[in-house]
Design a protein around this motif. Structure first.
Motif, mmCIF file in Angstrom:
data_model
loop_
_atom_site.group_PDB
_atom_site.id
_atom_site.type_symbol
_atom_site.label_atom_id
_atom_site.label_comp_id
_atom_site.label_asym_id
_atom_site.label_seq_id
_atom_site.Cartn_x
_atom_site.Cartn_y
_atom_site.Cartn_z
ATOM 1 N N ILE A 120 2.105 -18.834 9.933
ATOM 2 C CA ILE A 120 3.483 -18.814 10.187
ATOM 3 C C ILE A 120 4.442 -19.218 8.767
ATOM 4 O O ILE A 120 3.779 -19.939 7.942
ATOM 5 N N ILE A 121 5.380 -18.414 8.780
ATOM 6 C CA ILE A 121 5.990 -18.442 7.136
ATOM 7 C C ILE A 121 7.294 -19.211 7.614
ATOM 8 O O ILE A 121 8.110 -18.611 8.484
ATOM 9 N N LYS A 122 7.635 -20.326 6.784
ATOM 10 C CA LYS A 122 9.131 -21.002 6.865
ATOM 11 C C LYS A 122 10.059 -20.966 5.545
ATOM 12 O O LYS A 122 11.221 -20.935 5.779
ATOM 13 N N VAL A 123 9.235 -21.078 4.575
ATOM 14 C CA VAL A 123 9.833 -21.170 3.295
ATOM 15 C C VAL A 123 10.146 -19.827 2.755
ATOM 16 O O VAL A 123 11.240 -19.712 1.798
ATOM 17 N N THR A 124 9.041 -19.105 2.454
ATOM 18 C CA THR A 124 9.073 -18.008 1.580
ATOM 19 C C THR A 124 9.311 -16.447 2.326
ATOM 20 O O THR A 124 8.757 -15.448 1.985
ATOM 21 N N LYS A 125 10.077 -16.620 3.301
ATOM 22 C CA LYS A 125 10.324 -15.464 4.143
ATOM 23 C C LYS A 125 10.688 -14.207 3.356
ATOM 24 O O LYS A 125 10.254 -13.185 3.356
ATOM 25 N N PRO A 126 11.381 -14.215 2.580
ATOM 26 C CA PRO A 126 12.053 -13.312 1.510
ATOM 27 C C PRO A 126 11.012 -12.506 0.649
ATOM 28 O O PRO A 126 10.847 -11.518 0.623
ATOM 29 N N GLN A 127 9.991 -13.221 0.135
ATOM 30 C CA GLN A 127 8.976 -12.686 -0.603
ATOM 31 C C GLN A 127 8.112 -11.983 0.327
ATOM 32 O O GLN A 127 7.596 -11.013 -0.049
ATOM 33 N N PHE A 128 7.647 -12.559 1.567
ATOM 34 C CA PHE A 128 7.139 -11.769 2.220
ATOM 35 C C PHE A 128 7.663 -10.332 2.809
ATOM 36 O O PHE A 128 7.055 -9.351 2.981
ATOM 37 N N TYR A 129 8.807 -10.482 3.125
ATOM 38 C CA TYR A 129 9.684 -9.074 3.514
ATOM 39 C C TYR A 129 9.650 -8.448 2.504
ATOM 40 O O TYR A 129 9.714 -7.091 2.690
ATOM 41 N N ASP A 130 9.626 -8.688 1.194
ATOM 42 C CA ASP A 130 9.825 -7.923 0.158
ATOM 43 C C ASP A 130 8.616 -7.091 -0.092
ATOM 44 O O ASP A 130 8.354 -6.013 -0.401
ATOM 45 N N GLU A 131 7.287 -7.753 0.299
ATOM 46 C CA GLU A 131 6.144 -7.048 0.192
ATOM 47 C C GLU A 131 6.183 -6.015 1.239
ATOM 48 O O GLU A 131 5.557 -4.699 1.041
ATOM 49 N N ILE A 132 6.396 -6.072 2.364
ATOM 50 C CA ILE A 132 6.340 -5.250 3.532
ATOM 51 C C ILE A 132 7.400 -4.072 3.378
ATOM 52 O O ILE A 132 7.346 -2.932 3.461
ATOM 53 N N THR A 133 8.474 -4.219 2.725
ATOM 54 C CA THR A 133 9.652 -3.363 2.420
ATOM 55 C C THR A 133 8.873 -2.278 1.352
ATOM 56 O O THR A 133 9.382 -1.249 1.641
ATOM 57 N N LYS A 134 8.319 -2.736 0.243
ATOM 58 C CA LYS A 134 7.714 -2.022 -0.558
ATOM 59 C C LYS A 134 6.655 -0.934 0.024
ATOM 60 O O LYS A 134 6.513 0.090 -0.500
ATOM 61 N N LEU A 135 5.933 -1.709 1.013
ATOM 62 C CA LEU A 135 4.851 -0.772 1.664
ATOM 63 C C LEU A 135 5.620 0.297 2.529
ATOM 64 O O LEU A 135 5.237 1.647 2.247
ATOM 65 N N VAL A 136 6.571 -0.215 3.386
ATOM 66 C CA VAL A 136 7.229 0.957 4.155
ATOM 67 C C VAL A 136 7.733 2.016 3.067
ATOM 68 O O VAL A 136 7.891 3.244 3.664
ATOM 69 N N HIS A 137 8.191 1.551 2.068
ATOM 70 C CA HIS A 137 9.079 2.493 1.271
ATOM 71 C C HIS A 137 8.034 3.626 0.689
ATOM 72 O O HIS A 137 8.315 4.679 0.716
ATOM 73 N N LYS A 138 6.989 2.991 0.377
ATOM 74 C CA LYS A 138 5.612 3.903 -0.213
ATOM 75 C C LYS A 138 5.199 4.795 0.943
ATOM 76 O O LYS A 138 5.146 6.313 0.791
ATOM 77 N N ILE A 139 5.028 4.428 2.283
ATOM 78 C CA ILE A 139 4.782 5.008 3.495
ATOM 79 C C ILE A 139 5.600 6.241 3.597
ATOM 80 O O ILE A 139 5.280 7.473 3.845
ATOM 81 N N ALA A 140 6.963 5.957 3.341
ATOM 82 C CA ALA A 140 8.154 7.066 3.604
ATOM 83 C C ALA A 140 8.323 7.944 2.437
ATOM 84 O O ALA A 140 8.390 9.109 2.791
ATOM 85 N N GLN A 141 7.634 7.523 1.177
ATOM 86 C CA GLN A 141 7.883 8.557 0.335
ATOM 87 C C GLN A 141 6.645 9.564 0.446
ATOM 88 O O GLN A 141 6.938 10.826 0.285
ATOM 89 N N VAL A 142 5.429 8.956 0.745
ATOM 90 C CA VAL A 142 4.407 10.036 0.765
ATOM 91 C C VAL A 142 4.244 10.705 2.037
ATOM 92 O O VAL A 142 3.618 11.714 1.894
ATOM 93 N N GLY A 143 5.005 10.054 2.862
ATOM 94 C CA GLY A 143 4.938 10.848 4.256
ATOM 95 C C GLY A 143 6.218 12.024 4.332
ATOM 96 O O GLY A 143 6.524 12.408 5.773
ATOM 97 N N GLU A 144 6.938 12.223 3.385
ATOM 98 C CA GLU A 144 7.874 13.307 3.533
ATOM 99 C C GLU A 144 7.240 14.685 3.928
ATOM 100 O O GLU A 144 6.268 15.091 3.511
ATOM 101 N N ILE A 145 8.227 15.469 4.515
ATOM 102 C CA ILE A 145 7.926 16.696 4.833
ATOM 103 C C ILE A 145 8.006 17.471 3.590
ATOM 104 O O ILE A 145 9.094 17.464 3.011
ATOM 105 N N ARG A 146 6.915 18.344 3.153
ATOM 106 C CA ARG A 146 7.101 19.067 1.950
ATOM 107 C C ARG A 146 6.738 20.787 2.459
ATOM 108 O O ARG A 146 5.949 20.960 3.401
#
Length: 238
Positions: A212-238
């Motif tokens: 359970i996260i109460k204080v540092t929610k933005p830091q955790f969300y930053d980590e999953i945001t970076k992961l999703v961006h990487k998946i999107a980049q690798v998963g582009e149709i080429r």
């Protein structure tokens, strides 16, 4: 049926232009789930609001693009060769859906949670270190796939209200990990991670990690945001 679908129906460009993740209750993007042939590849975008829309791109011997609305196919087009214009529009739809999925939770992530203690901060610091290490390993694996089209990316991102439920969640599947970020009514963030190694996705019933996260929610969300961006980049149709 395929002949008729190829020749008649609305222009796929118009359908792409009308597609929007805005004003939707939930959204999901998937890569290569339930492949019938390991040599094929597929990309799917699905959004649900007042109406449901789905775009499916299948790559086998040829590329095939399908549009659905309210579970009814409205356009199907086979493409005998690579089609850069439609590929670019599909990639734009992928990125815009993921971008909205992430941005829709920003207000929640910066809303403070009452009653946080020094112990909460200590626990969250250790949890953040675990998440960072785990996600770094995932992103290295994704980097290794960047220029290896023979490798299969199996991933998914779900964001919004769970159908027939009350949970607001961001769920990311990447390789063997199934990651849930639940947005709880008390404004706390609950993180649950399953490891489906050697099993099908969703088979593991015992979390590998939860916090359970109460204080540092933005830091955790930053980590999953970076992961999703990487998946999107690798998963582009080429």
């Amino acid at each position: 049926m395929s002949w008729w679908g190829n020749l008649f129906g609305r222009d796929p460009k118009d359908l792409f232009l009308e597609f929007s993740p805005q004003d939707t209750q939930w959204r999901v993007v998937t890569w290569n789930f339930d492949l019938q042939d390991p040599k094929s590849r597929q990309w799917t975008i699905e959004v649900h609001g007042k109406t449901s829309k789905l775009i499916h791109w299948l790559r086998e011997k040829h590329d095939e693009l399908r549009f659905f609305e309210n579970d009814r196919i409205v356009r199907k087009r086979k493409m005998p060769g690579k089609d850069p214009e439609h590929m670019a529009m599909m990639n734009l739809a992928l990125h815009s859906t993921l971008k909205h999925s992430l941005e829709s939770n920003h207000a929640f992530m910066v809303t403070p949670v009452s009653g946080a203690t020094a112990m909460d901060i200590q626990n969250e610091t250790r949890a953040l270190q675990w998440i960072q290490a785990t996600f770094t390993t995932l992103m290295r694996a994704l980097d290794n796939m960047q220029n290896k089209p023979e490798l299969i990316l199996t991933a998914a991102c779900f964001s919004g209200r769970v159908p027939d439920g009350n949970d607001d969640v961001l769920r990311v599947i990447a390789f063997n990990l199934d990651i849930f970020f639940y947005m709880r009514p008390d404004q706390s963030l609950q993180i649950v991670v399953f490891d489906d190694k050697n099993m099908g996705h969703g088979e593991s019933k015992t979390p590998t990690y939860q916090q359970i996260i109460k204080v540092t929610k933005p830091q955790f969300y930053d980590e999953i945001t970076k992961l999703v961006h990487k998946i999107a980049q690798v998963g582009e149709i080429r």
